[in-house]
Design a protein around this motif. Structure first.
Motif, PDB file in Angstrom:
ATOM      1  N   THR A  72       0.812  -1.215   0.000  1.00 60.30           N
ATOM      2  CA  THR A  72       0.000   0.000   0.000  1.00 60.30           C
ATOM      3  C   THR A  72       0.844   1.263   0.000  1.00 60.30           C
ATOM      4  OG1 THR A  72      -1.723  -1.187   1.209  1.00 60.30           O
ATOM      5  CG2 THR A  72      -1.843   1.222   1.220  1.00 60.30           C
ATOM      6  N   TYR A  73       2.003   1.190   0.653  1.00 61.02           N
ATOM      7  CA  TYR A  73       2.837   2.386   0.790  1.00 61.02           C
ATOM      8  C   TYR A  73       3.906   2.491  -0.297  1.00 61.02           C
ATOM      9  CZ  TYR A  73       0.705   1.770   5.351  1.00 61.02           C
ATOM     10  OH  TYR A  73      -0.196   1.572   6.364  1.00 61.02           O
ATOM     11  N   GLY A  74       3.865   1.619  -1.298  1.00 62.27           N
ATOM     12  CA  GLY A  74       4.836   1.674  -2.365  1.00 62.27           C
ATOM     13  C   GLY A  74       6.104   0.905  -2.087  1.00 62.27           C
ATOM     14  N   ASP A  75       6.188   0.260  -0.928  1.00 60.26           N
ATOM     15  CA  ASP A  75       7.346  -0.573  -0.608  1.00 60.26           C
ATOM     16  C   ASP A  75       7.113  -1.982  -1.125  1.00 60.26           C
ATOM     17  OD1 ASP A  75       8.554   1.545   0.805  1.00 60.26           O
ATOM     18  OD2 ASP A  75       7.401   1.053   2.607  1.00 60.26           O
ATOM     19  N   ALA A  76       8.210  -2.719  -1.323  1.00 60.98           N
ATOM     20  CA  ALA A  76       8.080  -4.109  -1.760  1.00 60.98           C
ATOM     21  C   ALA A  76       7.431  -4.943  -0.668  1.00 60.98           C
ATOM     22  CB  ALA A  76       9.449  -4.671  -2.105  1.00 60.98           C
ATOM     23  N   ASN A  77       6.702  -5.978  -1.065  1.00 55.56           N
ATOM     24  CA  ASN A  77       6.105  -6.874  -0.072  1.00 55.56           C
ATOM     25  C   ASN A  77       7.173  -7.622   0.719  1.00 55.56           C
ATOM     26  OD1 ASN A  77       3.422  -6.248  -0.610  1.00 55.56           O
ATOM     27  ND2 ASN A  77       3.353  -7.652  -2.341  1.00 55.56           N
ATOM     28  N   ILE A 137      -1.980  -4.575   8.713  1.00 53.79           N
ATOM     29  CA  ILE A 137      -1.820  -3.160   9.044  1.00 53.79           C
ATOM     30  C   ILE A 137      -3.085  -2.410   8.651  1.00 53.79           C
ATOM     31  CG2 ILE A 137      -0.460  -1.085   8.581  1.00 53.79           C
ATOM     32  CD1 ILE A 137       1.892  -2.913   7.903  1.00 53.79           C
ATOM     33  N   ASP A 138      -3.584  -1.566   9.563  1.00 51.46           N
ATOM     34  CA  ASP A 138      -4.736  -0.727   9.260  1.00 51.46           C
ATOM     35  C   ASP A 138      -4.243   0.443   8.423  1.00 51.46           C
ATOM     36  OD1 ASP A 138      -6.946   0.875   9.124  1.00 51.46           O
ATOM     37  OD2 ASP A 138      -7.471   0.699  11.246  1.00 51.46           O
ATOM     38  N   THR A 139      -4.353   0.316   7.131  1.00 50.89           N
ATOM     39  CA  THR A 139      -3.767   1.317   6.233  1.00 50.89           C
ATOM     40  C   THR A 139      -4.470   2.666   6.332  1.00 50.89           C
ATOM     41  OG1 THR A 139      -5.197   0.493   4.440  1.00 50.89           O
ATOM     42  CG2 THR A 139      -2.961  -0.430   4.616  1.00 50.89           C
ATOM     43  N   ASP A 140      -5.668   2.724   6.936  1.00 57.84           N
ATOM     44  CA  ASP A 140      -6.362   4.004   7.091  1.00 57.84           C
ATOM     45  C   ASP A 140      -5.768   4.820   8.234  1.00 57.84           C
ATOM     46  OD1 ASP A 140      -8.097   3.445   5.012  1.00 57.84           O
ATOM     47  OD2 ASP A 140      -9.545   2.440   6.332  1.00 57.84           O
ATOM     48  N   ASP A 141      -5.215   4.146   9.245  1.00 52.82           N
ATOM     49  CA  ASP A 141      -4.738   4.844  10.439  1.00 52.82           C
ATOM     50  C   ASP A 141      -3.225   4.872  10.560  1.00 52.82           C
ATOM     51  OD1 ASP A 141      -7.394   5.180  11.133  1.00 52.82           O
ATOM     52  OD2 ASP A 141      -7.456   3.330  12.317  1.00 52.82           O
ATOM     53  N   VAL A 142      -2.498   4.110   9.708  1.00 51.74           N
ATOM     54  CA  VAL A 142      -1.055   4.007   9.824  1.00 51.74           C
ATOM     55  C   VAL A 142      -0.418   4.511   8.534  1.00 51.74           C
ATOM     56  CG1 VAL A 142       0.900   2.447  10.170  1.00 51.74           C
ATOM     57  CG2 VAL A 142      -1.262   2.009  11.356  1.00 51.74           C
ATOM     58  N   ASP A 143       0.541   5.464   8.670  1.00 48.82           N
ATOM     59  CA  ASP A 143       1.216   5.925   7.457  1.00 48.82           C
ATOM     60  C   ASP A 143       2.450   5.071   7.188  1.00 48.82           C
ATOM     61  OD1 ASP A 143       3.362   6.801   9.050  1.00 48.82           O
ATOM     62  OD2 ASP A 143       2.522   8.823   9.228  1.00 48.82           O
ATOM     63  N   GLY A 144       3.097   5.332   6.042  1.00 42.13           N
ATOM     64  CA  GLY A 144       4.201   4.489   5.603  1.00 42.13           C
ATOM     65  C   GLY A 144       5.363   4.483   6.562  1.00 42.13           C
ATOM     66  N   ASP A 145       5.743   5.643   7.109  1.00 45.12           N
ATOM     67  CA  ASP A 145       6.886   5.697   8.019  1.00 45.12           C
ATOM     68  C   ASP A 145       6.598   4.929   9.299  1.00 45.12           C
ATOM     69  OD1 ASP A 145       8.281   7.241   6.237  1.00 45.12           O
ATOM     70  OD2 ASP A 145       7.643   9.162   7.132  1.00 45.12           O
ATOM     71  N   GLU A 146       5.393   5.058   9.799  1.00 44.40           N
ATOM     72  CA  GLU A 146       5.021   4.337  11.022  1.00 44.40           C
ATOM     73  C   GLU A 146       4.987   2.835  10.776  1.00 44.40           C
ATOM     74  OE1 GLU A 146       1.405   4.176  14.340  1.00 44.40           O
ATOM     75  OE2 GLU A 146       1.278   5.542  12.614  1.00 44.40           O
TER      76      GLU A 146
END
Length: 778
Positions: A489-494, A575-584
């Motif tokens: 979701t954050y553009g990082d590799a799985n 990961i709750d992608t609505d409440d957690v950003d990529g850095d977190e």
């Protein structure tokens, strides 16, 4: 011209043209109906028109036949209209001519020049022909009558009426494509049960006019099905419709009761994201049939998957794997959700019939598994034959262990991975047992980049099999590299695999190898063992051959490197992608397994005597020994070549394999040599250059004294606690007798380990505990 007109043709003597003799041939140009226009008589004998096959024979089903079966009727066509003809049996022939025949019957052709319905009843097998106006008595106008062979037999003496209910009816005949009438005292011709029994494998027709049940176009064996037929013995008469040939066949039908399905294991536990493996068992009544499997209960669990398994091989078992990572993902394909495993692969069938939709990964907890032979999921859910439980547990944190091996061993593993009959994971286990894959904290790299060690990153990551589609042990390289390439979701590799230098020089960036970079997939081979372990083989020679633009990849002697393998898949990590950003997510949710190793430059040396020479004896097994820091299992060539005034001259090579302790040895036949002969010893096709002078000596002796120390500690009055540790030190003294040479002692320390099991650490701990107990006693 009118009837009787003729023409005379003069033919020279064809045998002796120079004789001047000739022959006149008279030909009737307008013969009467009883004349034969096909035959011309000359001084040379009778000749036959090749187009004298005036008669065409047909059967009801086939036109223009030259063979019929006793009992069939046939027609003769292409005759003259309204003429009388005879059916004659052929007794003798001469070439193409019928020279003797016997009268059988007379027939009159109709207005179309046809004789319809010639019966073969009472006729013996043999050749027959129609004789009469316009017909030549030649073999071209004959038809052969043969006997049809016919037999029937069920492939088994008995069959069940539930479960495995099918059995082949074997039909043997010298004929193809014929109709068979089925009769039985147990069934009327129009009984629907006859259709149930024979309709699965045969094409049939219910003939109400003749009150017959007919199998049409029979040519070979076919299946019959006795599902739900009452228990008892059934006798059938099979009669060929047009020849009347018949045979009987009987079968016993067993009543085995209702079919029932079960699970071989009541509870199946998996880590969240892994495959759960189930074996559905069927009793004898259900063998060979279908079973419905429901994972979860929509009302109770908020999730339900419907699955149908088919026991095609009738062994009463179907084994399949269910993907808990994809569960609830309605865009997943059927083969991503369920797959046959074990003995069921290629033998049974499975279909995925739908599932509940979920936004996140299937939660941990207990899920009921309902199984039954009913094909209605609602009925199975309400009244299952049996139930089990799927327990989904929290994922464990991934761990990493480092091993190293040679390119030769890697090739063996890749070969095993490409062989359907070999388990690639077992090939790794065998290599470990043979000390060809060893635990390590060092990696030997060749500055030329052609003879590097192969590093093996053992990633222990329960819950990863569903993401990788690794339902069983085997190669998952493409799936692993796809996870390295696919973004979350954050553009990082799985998945992420990054190696980074920890001790760069002052004001220098660390050397970094990011295996997520494009173009590096050829450097990876990944094997899953089916137990949550993934062996990631990294061939650094292949890495250096690629156009790797993200770094200079300058790992070199003395570098300390950290290898990080990170699980970053947002669905798997829930990961709750609505409440957690990529850095977190990266800091608090991604899971990383780290391991460290140091880099050494490839090197090696020969064992030398005090004169810095390679010393060998003049024998059939002269041994050249040495050590190297490359991975055990690495192969290269050792060469010995005579120098100076040595006679006879010699030049020999041997391929050597590096042992677990880093040693290698090559044996040569130098029995023709003498003490004092000189040579050079060198290595070829290795990651290091090595060449030393050598000498042939009278003898090389080795002494190996062994000292053993035992420490025993006793503690307590009545209760005694004893710890014993045994340490063995081995010193090897080597004496070389050649001229004024003096013995040289070399001390060798050898340590062994069993990778993956921590045996060395256990022994060290035991020794430490014993020594500590001794000190406390003192």
């Amino acid at each position: 011209m009118s009837s009787g007109d003729t023409v005379t043709v003069t033919v020279d003597n064809v045998e002796n043209p120079s004789s001047g003799s000739s022959t006149d041939i008279e030909v009737d140009l307008n013969p009467q109906s009883n004349d034969n226009p096909s035959t011309v008589t000359t001084a040379f004998g009778s000749t036959t028109n090749p187009n004298d096959n005036a008669v065409v024979y047909d059967t009801e089903a086939t036109n223009n036949v030259d063979l019929i079966y006793s009992g069939q009727e046939f027609n003769a066509t292409e005759l003259q209209a309204d003429e009388e003809y005879e059916l004659r049996s052929v007794d003798e022939t001469s070439g193409n001519d019928i020279t003797s025949s016997t009268f059988e019957d007379t027939y009159t052709s109709n207005g179309n020049g046809e004789i319809i319905g010639i019966s073969t009843d009472g006729l013996e097998t043999g050749d027959y022909y129609i004789d009469g106006p316009g017909v030549t008595a030649t073999t071209n106008n004959t038809i052969e009558i043969v006997e049809q062979t016919f037999s029937t037999e069920f492939d088994a003496d008995s069959v069940d009426n539930e479960g495995s209910t099918t059995v082949d009816l074997n039909v043997n005949s010298n004929r193809n494509n014929f109709d068979v009438i089925v009769e039985s005292e147990d069934f009327d011709y129009d009984d629907p049960e006859l259709e149930d029994i024979f309709g699965e494998g045969f094409t049939y027709n219910v003939d109400d006019d003749d009150e017959e049940f007919v199998l049409t176009g029979v040519s070979d064996d076919a299946a019959t099905n006795f599902s739900d037929i009452d228990e008892g013995q059934y006798n059938f008469t099979f009669t060929v419709a047009d020849t009347g040939v018949e045979d009987d066949a009987s079968i016993d039908v067993n009543s085995v009761g209702a079919g029932e399905a079960d699970l071989s294991q009541g509870t199946t536990s998996v880590q969240q994201g892994d495959y759960g493996t189930f074996t559905v068992t069927m009793n004898s009544a259900a063998e060979g049939g279908d079973a419905t499997v429901l994972i979860g209960d929509e009302d109770a669990d908020g999730y339900q998957a419907n699955i149908t398994v088919t026991d095609d091989d009738s062994d009463g078992e179907v084994t399949f794997a269910f993907n808990t990572y994809k569960a609830g993902n309605t865009s997943a394909t059927d083969d991503q959700m369920v797959t046959l495993v074990g003995d069921s692969v290629g033998e049974d069938e499975i279909s995925f019939d739908g599932q509940s939709s979920l936004n996140d990964i299937l939660d941990t907890g207990d899920y009921i598994i309902s199984v039954g032979t009913n094909d209605d999921p609602a009925e199975v859910l309400d009244s299952p034959d049996n139930v089990g439980t799927l327990v989904i547990n929290e994922r464990q944190t991934p761990e990493q262990q480092l091993w190293r091996t040679s390119t030769a061993t890697l090739e063996d593993v890749e070969t095993a991975a490409g062989d359907d009959d070999v388990d690639a994971a077992s090939a790794i286990t065998t290599a470990v047992e043979n000390d060809q894959v060893t635990q390590t904290d060092t990696l030997a790299l060749d500055p030329d980049g052609t003879n590097d060690d192969v590093m093996v990153h053992q990633l222990t990551a329960p819950g990863l099999s569903g993401l990788l589609g690794a339902a069983e042990s085997g190669e998952v390289t493409s799936e692993f590299t796809a996870a390295l390439d696919t973004s979350n979701t954050y553009g990082d590799a799985n998945l992420s695999v990054v190696l980074e230098e920890e001790n760069p020089g002052a004001n220098q960036d660390p050397a970094t190898l990011d295996l997520n970079a494009s173009g590096l997939s050829d450097a990876l081979t990944v094997i899953a063992d089916g137990e949550g372990n993934y062996y990631v083989f990294v061939d650094y020679s292949s890495v250096e051959d690629t156009d790797y633009e993200d770094s200079d990849l300058t790992f070199e002697d003395g570098d300390d490197v950290t290898a990080d393998i990170s699980v970053q898949d947002t669905r798997l990590l829930d990961i709750d992608t609505d409440d957690v950003d990529g850095d977190e997510a990266s800091e608090d949710y991604y899971q990383t397994a780290s391991a460290n190793f140091s880099v050494e430059e490839v090197e090696g040396s020969f064992n030398l005597n005090e004169d810095d020479l390679v010393a060998v004896t003049a024998s059939e097994d002269a041994m050249v020994e040495g050590t190297t820091n490359v991975a055990p299992g690495t192969e290269f060539t050792v060469r010995v070549q005579s120098t100076g005034d040595t006679e006879p001259r010699f030049f020999e090579t041997q391929t050597v394999t590096v042992q677990a302790d880093g040693s290698f040895n090559a044996t040569f036949d130098l029995s023709d040599q003498s003490a004092g002969d000189e040579f050079t010893a060198s290595v070829r096709q290795a990651g290091f250059s090595l060449s030393e002078d050598g000498v042939v000596v009278e003898s090389v002796s080795t002494a190996t004294p062994t000292a053993t120390a035992t420490a025993t500690a006793t503690e307590g009055d009545d209760a005694t606690e004893t710890a014993t540790a045994t340490a063995t030190a081995t010193a090897t003294a080597t004496a070389t007798e050649a001229d004024d040479s003096t013995p040289t002692e070399t001390a060798t320390e050898t340590s062994t380990s069993t990778p993956g099991f921590g045996a060395v650490l256990a022994v060290i701990a035991l020794i430490g505990a014993a020594l500590l107990a001794v000190r406390r006693d003192n």
